[in-house]
Design an enzyme around this catalytic site. Sequence first.
Site, PDB file in Angstrom:
ATOM      1  N   ASP A 204     -21.712 -31.737 -24.844  1.00  0.00           N
ATOM      2  CA  ASP A 204     -20.760 -30.630 -24.674  1.00  0.00           C
ATOM      3  C   ASP A 204     -19.422 -31.025 -25.290  1.00  0.00           C
ATOM      4  O   ASP A 204     -19.287 -32.133 -25.829  1.00  0.00           O
ATOM      5  CB  ASP A 204     -20.618 -30.253 -23.182  1.00  0.00           C
ATOM      6  N   HIS A 278     -19.662 -25.451 -28.373  1.00  0.00           N
ATOM      7  CA  HIS A 278     -19.545 -26.602 -27.463  1.00  0.00           C
ATOM      8  C   HIS A 278     -19.741 -27.907 -28.225  1.00  0.00           C
ATOM      9  O   HIS A 278     -20.469 -28.792 -27.786  1.00  0.00           O
ATOM     10  CB  HIS A 278     -20.550 -26.479 -26.314  1.00  0.00           C
ATOM     11  N   GLU A 342     -21.670 -19.285 -25.996  1.00  0.00           N
ATOM     12  CA  GLU A 342     -20.216 -19.376 -26.121  1.00  0.00           C
ATOM     13  C   GLU A 342     -19.759 -20.021 -27.421  1.00  0.00           C
ATOM     14  O   GLU A 342     -19.122 -21.060 -27.424  1.00  0.00           O
ATOM     15  CB  GLU A 342     -19.648 -20.152 -24.925  1.00  0.00           C
TER      16      GLU A 342
HETATM   17  C1  TNX Z   1     -20.535 -21.028 -18.951  1.00  0.00           C
HETATM   18  S1  TNX Z   1     -23.504 -20.902 -18.776  1.00  0.00           S
HETATM   19  C2  TNX Z   1     -21.122 -22.033 -19.709  1.00  0.00           C
HETATM   20  C3  TNX Z   1     -20.819 -23.445 -19.394  1.00  0.00           C
HETATM   21  C4  TNX Z   1     -19.850 -23.578 -18.270  1.00  0.00           C
HETATM   22  C5  TNX Z   1     -20.189 -22.572 -17.189  1.00  0.00           C
HETATM   23  C6  TNX Z   1     -19.361 -22.678 -15.965  1.00  0.00           C
HETATM   24  C7  TNX Z   1     -23.307 -21.342 -20.218  1.00  0.00           C
HETATM   25  C8  TNX Z   1     -24.462 -21.205 -21.058  1.00  0.00           C
HETATM   26  N1  TNX Z   1     -22.108 -21.792 -20.621  1.00  0.00           N
HETATM   27  O1  TNX Z   1     -20.353 -24.093 -20.564  1.00  0.00           O
HETATM   28  O2  TNX Z   1     -19.913 -24.870 -17.784  1.00  0.00           O
HETATM   29  O3  TNX Z   1     -20.033 -21.268 -17.717  1.00  0.00           O
HETATM   30  O4  TNX Z   1     -19.851 -21.882 -14.923  1.00  0.00           O
END
Ligand code: TNX
Length: 764
Positions: A204, A278, A342
């Site tokens: 990450d 990420h 994301e």
């Molecule tokens: C979203 S869930 C993210 C994570 C974070 C999380 C915190 C997802 C696929 N991505 O990077 O840690 O929310 O709740």
Amino acid sequence: MKKLAFFFTLCTLHLTLLQAQDNVYNLIPFPAQFNGGEGQFVVNPQTKIIVTAKDAGLKPIAQSLINALKTASKLTLPIASTATPTAKNVIYIRQNKALGLGSEGYKLLVSADRVILETATPQGAFYGMQTIFQLLPTAVFSPTPVENITWAMPVCQIQDKPRFVHRGLMLDVGRYFMPVSFIKKYIDLLAVHKMNVLHWHLTDDQGWRIEIKKYPKLTQIGSKRKETLVGQYSENYPQKFDGKEIGGFYTQAEIKDIVKYAQAKYVTIIPEIEMPGHASAALAAYPELGCEPTKKYEVATKWGVMTDVFCPTEQTFTFLQDVLTEVIPLFPGKYIHIGGDECPKDAWQKSAFCQELIKKLNLKDEHELQSYFIKRIEKFVNSKGRAIIGWDEILEGGVAPNATVMSWRGIKGGIEAAKQKHNVIMTPNTYYYLDYYQANPAKEPLAIGGYLPIEKVYEYDPSAEFSPEEQKYILGVQGNVWTEYMPTPQQVEYMTFPRATAIAEVAWVPSGGKNFEDFATRLKEHVKRMDYLKVNYSKRILDVKAVTQFNNQGQLQVRLEKLDSDSKIYYTLDGKEPSTSSTEYVMPITLDKITTIKAITTAGARFEEKFFIHRAKGKSYTYANAPAEGVDADRKKLTDGQVAQSPRNSAEWVWMSGKDFEITIDLGEVKPVTKVSANFLKIIMSNVFPPTSVEIGLSRDGENFKDAIAQPVNYQLEGPWQILPVVADFKTARARYIRVRAKNAGKSPSGQTITIAMDEVVVD
Ligand code: TNX
């Protein structure tokens, strides 16, 4: 506590209850088909375990029982390899390929004379053995000998198999590295719950945690961040950092060892290598993989969604393929998780290379570019005989042809994927995000936000809103443990359990076969197993919760609730410590003045809460400027008698953005008013500022406000978030209407729109 008579008629149930010696079955997850009985099978020094030569593959399962009993009871049971059908005092474990319960199912018969565990596969035997452990006294989980116990199992007949093939937990070690010993303990706990997947989030923005021999800088540089944000994103102004380096990674040798360990417990590990987003940690190590190769990328030190993402260049694809070439052989399972969530498109929008590529490939936009990215990686992974899983964002811009989708932003991604005939795994944040609070945030350790008590986790039905045809694509469910606010294994355990226990039951029992009250009662015994296994689970299952309501005379009533049905509550209203000789709680408590309720339960929980009774409580009010839709929809929050104790409970506050905050409360008749107070929030990082001044005025007719007291609100910009009270002292006034006017300062020093947050207007 499923009882002997659980599936009998009511009449038989009644009769059996009279016998007072019902067998109790605290099984979690509860078996698909179950019949209780009378009597028990007692394990004694003469008891033999039988595994015949043809079933030698089941010996490790038998051995696990021998080991547990040896440790907890000092009994040493021998394994015999010949069987006679009439043998007594035996535990017979055998293979039966024609059982018809699938590769994870088993049949278990416990009678006073013998125990027979039948399965088609060793995995089924493993699950049958977990059931045997749960039928035995809880002390069988003890790591040291326990005296004075009859090592007996209650008579029963079980035919069992799981509802879903994917029963998982995701553990994020990118945000915080967790030691190998803990990963093994986590695997143990999955197995105890008959779960079979550990989704291991290995990379990450804040850390790259897997050794890649061809790219040593991934761990030399990418596994370390120089420091970490203190508290939540908005908690301090300016933000504070702890100055402590955080690092850690797993060598390939350690990973092989963990994978082997997991295999023995029938847990498949799905590794996740995040792309294209990420990626800050990877870019810190190899900046040439970003769209701005001269930029100084850093391993991230705060949480959130970062714009540092992989650039879709040939160099990046070569890198990722090399990484996957090392990752794939380490993990023998079918799936490789490639992230996909994301991924902000800012860098791709600004990059001439990306824009060229979009044109060259005839793509519509950056979303299609991401889709191109994932499809290319999928092709590579498929060529190695494996399949990809991605977060639901991989649906955007067109999903890769063979991908399985993990639905995390609620359930809609899952439904959409199933419509497109893709397999799905349900991990909705609305039910299964174990990083959300499980109890009152004001009293809990810091968490990311949200509110997911165990009853809500349990209530989730994974196939809800899927058509029967679409349901066929649901592989299963998984709880996600993101660790931004879980720096230690202890905190991970606290957030994971017992909510994961609820997920385990949802994943296992047939659709429609769950019952929360029954589960909660079984859970009370199950957590004692957790005690033996030294799990730092949340004790919230035992908590008392207060729910307030008004009766038809408008009096405040407090209902005390708890999850388990068989413990009792005793309480006091006079501030004294309660005991079992205090008043027993049987019905809602009516309050007529400010009171602190203190309570204990026979299950060992303690409760204390102050209830504010004031003249405006339950009274209606109007806004001069309405807050945004959905905020205070019932127009009750500001006079509900609950005074928000923490900014973390965002639902308790009323937020008003860009406007003055003005309300007028109607007491219904003219009454004495001596003091009026209200609380305001300061969260500078989120542009939540206290009002510049608050004017509190009184009126008898609702038109002419007199005696108004205006007060400036003083605070310091710097520092942590804060609750700021404003109090107006009227001594001996009388009024029917009370107007609170809080002035919005307009723009913040950095030019942002300001929000005012207020809670409970207390009128004395
Ligand atoms: C979203 S869930 C993210 C994570 C974070 C999380 C915190 C997802 C696929 N991505 O990077 O840690 O929310 O709740």
